[in-house]
Each structure stands twice: as structure tokens, then as C-alpha cells.
Design a protein around this motif. Structure first.
Motif, PDB file in Angstrom:
ATOM      1  N   ALA A  31      74.771  88.039  49.186  1.00  0.00           N
ATOM      2  CA  ALA A  31      74.860  89.495  49.373  1.00  0.00           C
ATOM      3  C   ALA A  31      73.640  90.030  50.115  1.00  0.00           C
ATOM      4  CB  ALA A  31      75.021  90.190  48.024  1.00  0.00           C
ATOM      5  N   VAL A  32      72.460  89.501  49.794  1.00  0.00           N
ATOM      6  CA  VAL A  32      71.235  89.923  50.481  1.00  0.00           C
ATOM      7  C   VAL A  32      71.312  89.527  51.954  1.00  0.00           C
ATOM      8  CG1 VAL A  32      68.742  89.532  50.661  1.00  0.00           C
ATOM      9  CG2 VAL A  32      69.772  89.954  48.419  1.00  0.00           C
ATOM     10  N   GLU A  33      71.712  88.289  52.220  1.00  0.00           N
ATOM     11  CA  GLU A  33      71.801  87.819  53.603  1.00  0.00           C
ATOM     12  C   GLU A  33      72.801  88.645  54.418  1.00  0.00           C
ATOM     13  OE1 GLU A  33      72.713  83.659  53.297  1.00  0.00           O
ATOM     14  OE2 GLU A  33      70.686  83.151  52.646  1.00  0.00           O
ATOM     15  N   LEU A  44      73.509  91.029  41.343  1.00  0.00           N
ATOM     16  CA  LEU A  44      72.266  91.084  40.563  1.00  0.00           C
ATOM     17  C   LEU A  44      72.569  91.424  39.113  1.00  0.00           C
ATOM     18  CD1 LEU A  44      69.194  90.921  40.380  1.00  0.00           C
ATOM     19  CD2 LEU A  44      69.099  93.341  41.051  1.00  0.00           C
ATOM     20  N   ALA A  45      73.461  92.370  38.880  1.00  0.00           N
ATOM     21  CA  ALA A  45      73.849  92.718  37.504  1.00  0.00           C
ATOM     22  C   ALA A  45      74.441  91.506  36.796  1.00  0.00           C
ATOM     23  CB  ALA A  45      74.829  93.881  37.508  1.00  0.00           C
ATOM     24  N   ALA A  46      75.284  90.735  37.498  1.00  0.00           N
ATOM     25  CA  ALA A  46      75.888  89.543  36.902  1.00  0.00           C
ATOM     26  C   ALA A  46      74.832  88.487  36.580  1.00  0.00           C
ATOM     27  CB  ALA A  46      76.952  88.970  37.833  1.00  0.00           C
ATOM     28  N   VAL A  80      64.464  92.538  46.686  1.00  0.00           N
ATOM     29  CA  VAL A  80      64.915  91.195  46.338  1.00  0.00           C
ATOM     30  C   VAL A  80      64.814  90.272  47.547  1.00  0.00           C
ATOM     31  CG1 VAL A  80      66.886  89.834  45.536  1.00  0.00           C
ATOM     32  CG2 VAL A  80      66.319  92.003  44.421  1.00  0.00           C
ATOM     33  N   ARG A  81      65.065  90.785  48.730  1.00  0.00           N
ATOM     34  CA  ARG A  81      64.914  89.972  49.946  1.00  0.00           C
ATOM     35  C   ARG A  81      63.492  89.418  50.021  1.00  0.00           C
ATOM     36  NH1 ARG A  81      66.730  93.431  53.553  1.00  0.00           N
ATOM     37  NH2 ARG A  81      68.804  92.527  53.641  1.00  0.00           N
TER      38      ARG A  81
END
Length: 92
Positions: A31-33, A44-46, A80-81
């Protein structure tokens, strides 16, 4: 292994649970990429929920160093990246 969620506390996580957490970490990394904010927030929540589920809260009176440090639940994609290494947030 001791995993810290910033702003929340530490959890004792069995090594056997790391494969599942690595799968969740992979979703965060993808997701970040992709720059996909909605997918990032869900991933992130998961991941954090996964740590809370498989982990046991670490003794609050203990001064043990964390083996892994994860961002807080309200971290944004840019934060987070900056934390991601070659192996994601959770090496392995």
C-alpha cells in the motif's frame, strides 16, 4: 520477541506468529509503495490488530528493549514510508 506499538506499549509475540505478521506487513508495504492511502490505513490497522491478537501485553514494570518497533495507529503513509526497510516493518 517484544514488539512495541508506538504510543501504545509492548507485546510479547511468539516466533511462530511472525509468518502471519509478515503477511500483514507485506500488505502495508504494498500500500505504501502504491501510495494508496485507503489500503494503507486498512493494512496498518490489520497489522497492529494482528500484534494485539497474537501478542500478550508485556509487563509494564519491565524495562526490556523492544525487538521491533511499529508505528502508531494514526501514522500517515509518509511516516511509515520513512520507517520501511528492505524487509518491511517486520524483518523476515
Amino acid at each position: 520477541m517484544i514488539v512495541r506499538i508506538l504510543g501504545e506499549g509492548q507485546y510479547d509475540v511468539a516466533d511462530a506468529a511472525l509468518d502471519r505478521l509478515n503477511d500483514l506487513d507485506g500488505a502495508v508495504e504494498r500500500a505504501v509503495e502504491a501510495g494508496d492511502e485507503a489500503a494503507f490505513e486498512a493494512a496498518l490497522a490489520a497489522l497492529l490488530d494482528g500484534v494485539r491478537t497474537v501478542g500478550v501485553p508485556h509487563d509494564l514494570d519491565s524495562l526490556d528493549e523492544s525487538d521491533l518497533i511499529l508505528p502508531p495507529a494514526d501514522a500517515d503513509i509518509a511516516q511509515v514510508r520513512d520507517l520501511l526497510g528492505d524487509e518491511g516493518l517486520i524483518p523476515g
